[in-house]
Design a protein around this motif. Sequence first.
Motif: not given
Lengths: 116, 113
Positions: A35, A37, A40-43
Amino acid sequence: DVKVTQSSRYLVKRTGEKVFLECVQDMDHENMFWYRQDPGLGLRLIYFSYDVKMKEKGDIPEGYSVSREKKERFSLILESASTNQTSMYLCASSPSRLAGSGDTQYFGPGTRLTVL
Amino acid sequence: AQSVTQLDSHVSVSEGTPVLLRCNYSSSYSPSLFWYVQHPNKGLQLLLKYTSAATLVKGINGFEAEFKKSETSFHLTKPSAHMSDAAEYFCVVSDMRNNDMRFGAGTRLTVKP
């Protein structure tokens, strides 16, 4: 105790360099994930692998490739690093081959990559 | 396609007061739902998960969450915040039928003394 390790905590590279991020798990898990990270976008899922030499694209595979030659090791490769790939990269593993199986994912500590 | 929305990007509470972190999900099937916590400069750690058993799920460190299908919600609560709870929290929805997992954008919890 479950353990996922990542080769570097911090990495600084130059634009155009080839970058390897390594991840190792010691739990004999089938599934491994990469992932990125961003605030503001998360994973967001880049790639995952449910078996040796198998890989599946996630949501944002462009600019990345992966390699899984051994069950315990999953590598993320940036073929030609760009500044928009500056991010935190997290590796995870889970027991089952199904990404949506309800299994717990176990995460490494992350690699903070800066591309100059 | 499934999705998850964390309704607050930042929550601030005083030590000893209750914590509520809100999560709504969208899924066409019976999902599994998770809450993960990330302390500064650390990886994610599982707090709790729901996988179609009891709708009230208890996790580590005194956290719990309730699955409410009618409201498509899975809010995380704790009766009394501790300074060590300051971290970022992620809600995750997982659908085995389409082999998909989705992370929310995260909620940063600040705990004031």
